[in-house]
Design an enzyme around this catalytic site. Structure first.
Site, PDB file in Angstrom:
ATOM      1  N   LYS A 277       5.730   1.799  11.783  1.00  0.00           N
ATOM      2  CA  LYS A 277       5.736   0.839  10.678  1.00  0.00           C
ATOM      3  C   LYS A 277       6.513  -0.390  11.116  1.00  0.00           C
ATOM      4  O   LYS A 277       7.702  -0.310  11.435  1.00  0.00           O
ATOM      5  CB  LYS A 277       6.381   1.480   9.446  1.00  0.00           C
TER       6      LYS A 277
ATOM      7  N   LYS B 198       1.073   1.018  10.415  1.00  0.00           N
ATOM      8  CA  LYS B 198       1.148   0.075   9.294  1.00  0.00           C
ATOM      9  C   LYS B 198       1.869  -1.178   9.758  1.00  0.00           C
ATOM     10  O   LYS B 198       2.967  -1.050  10.317  1.00  0.00           O
ATOM     11  CB  LYS B 198       1.901   0.730   8.135  1.00  0.00           C
TER      12      LYS B 198
ATOM     13  N   SER C 233      -1.015  -4.871   1.730  1.00  0.00           N
ATOM     14  CA  SER C 233      -1.208  -5.811   0.624  1.00  0.00           C
ATOM     15  C   SER C 233      -1.554  -7.220   1.090  1.00  0.00           C
ATOM     16  O   SER C 233      -2.438  -7.864   0.533  1.00  0.00           O
ATOM     17  CB  SER C 233       0.048  -5.834  -0.247  1.00  0.00           C
TER      18      SER C 233
HETATM   19 ZN   LIG Z   1      11.031   1.707   1.609  1.00  0.00          ZN
END
Ligand SMILES: [Zn+2]
Length: 333
Positions: free
Chosen positions: A204, A257, A283
């Site tokens: 991430k 991500k 998003s």
């Molecule tokens: Zn978080």
């Protein structure tokens, strides 16, 4: 001269032949729809930076879940916006917490629909960080702080256990603390949830593509940023080390991500590890498409299906996407 010997266009001559030789097929079963649940009653508020995505209170949630289930989308990913926040995110692991309540409701309506619980503290802490923080206030009032890794692990494990107890089918820890998969795995096992899988946000990045989500989840950090725990966007080898750690700690699925700017990372993780791989179409990726479509600059349907197909081609088995409902409708047309 017999040029051209090879004619690639032979296999592109009709929709039928193109369909026969197509290498990557996007399937509704690959998609996971995120849902934002919030406190209060009668709430169905559109998130301004994410057209078509709403906050739902528990009493308005069923309409959304009915739609997702009727489309045949197999799974939802739950994010909660609690009524109260505190320094240790206690509403993240409350038995009556918003995610726990939503999980119980969804499982009572649709036992077959897979509920994935996002396991983090940032939506539940008043400082907006993903773990407990040690803060320092300077003479001029400037607040700085460190996120405390090991102290946060116990709270994350407690959150995961309360989510599993509420009926979550999959625990998806997104906090990026070191050792979080092992801590959560141990916590789940000790509580009797050894059968509940972990979908780890393994790789991430500290990304500006999360901007609209932070409005949606009301989780922007109140001081500092997340660069001490999320990854530097410039790094690829580090992604392999992160994923490897999660595999050793017992993760059942891996995730990359964001997705769109990191498709090379998806491919490398796919090639290096044999666990199921999830790409998170975040998003900001969604909002850019929506904005361009609203301006009439792109064909939204074709762009979305092309983008999601690209993520599968890069190696993702599953895609978490705010486009899931639309994509399934378009795939079924
Ligand atoms: Zn978080």
């Amino acid at each position: 001269m017999s040029f051209p010997i090879v004619r690639h266009r032979r296999l592109r001559g009709s929709a039928g032949i193109r369909g026969m030789v197509r290498e990557t097929v996007l399937n509704p079963l690959d998609l996971i729809q995120p849902i934002f649940v919030t406190f209060g009653t009668g709430v169905k508020n559109e998130i301004s930076s994410m057209p078509g995505v709403f906050h739902f209170s528990l009493d308005t949630l069923k309409e959304e879940v009915d739609e997702i289930a009727s489309l045949g989308i197999p799974a939802v990913l739950l994010f909660g916006v609690p009524e109260t926040k505190d320094a240790v995110g206690s509403s993240a692991y409350a038995d009556e917490g918003i995610v726990q309540e939503a999980t119980r409701l969804i499982k009572s309506w649709y036992p077959e629909l897979i509920v994935i619980a996002d396991t983090c503290l940032c939506e539940f802490t008043d400082h907006g960080h993903c773990g407990m923080v040690h803060t320092h206030t300077a003479a001029d009032g400037t607040v700085t702080g460190d996120v405390m890794n090991d102290a946060s692990l116990a709270l994350l494990a407690r959150t995961a256990v309360s989510q599993a107890k509420a009926g979550a089918d999959i625990i998806a820890p997104s906090n990026m603390m070191d050792g979080f998969v092992q801590a959560i795995r141990s916590g789940l096992d000790e509580a009797g949830y050894e059968h509940v899988p972990i979908m780890s946000y393994s790789v991430k990045y500290a990304s500006a593509y999360y901007g609209p989500f932070r409005e949606a989840a009301d989780s922007a950090p109140q001081f500092g940023d997340r660069k001490t725990y999320q990854m530097d966007p410039a790094n690829l080898r580090e992604a392999i080390r992160e994923a490897e750690t999660d595999v050793l700690e017992g993760a059942d699925m891996l995730m990359v991500k964001p997705a769109l700017a990191y498709l090379d990372v998806v491919r490398v993780i796919r090639d290096q590890f044999d666990l199921p791989l999830v790409a998170y179409n975040v998003s900001g990726e969604y909002s850019m498409v929506k904005a361009a479509a609203q301006a009439g600059w792109i064909n939204e349907k074709v762009i979305v299906l092309e983008t999601l197909t690209g993520m599968k081609r890069a190696g993702a088995d599953m895609i978490i996407t705010y486009h899931a409902k639309d994509a399934v409708r378009w795939l079924r047309e």
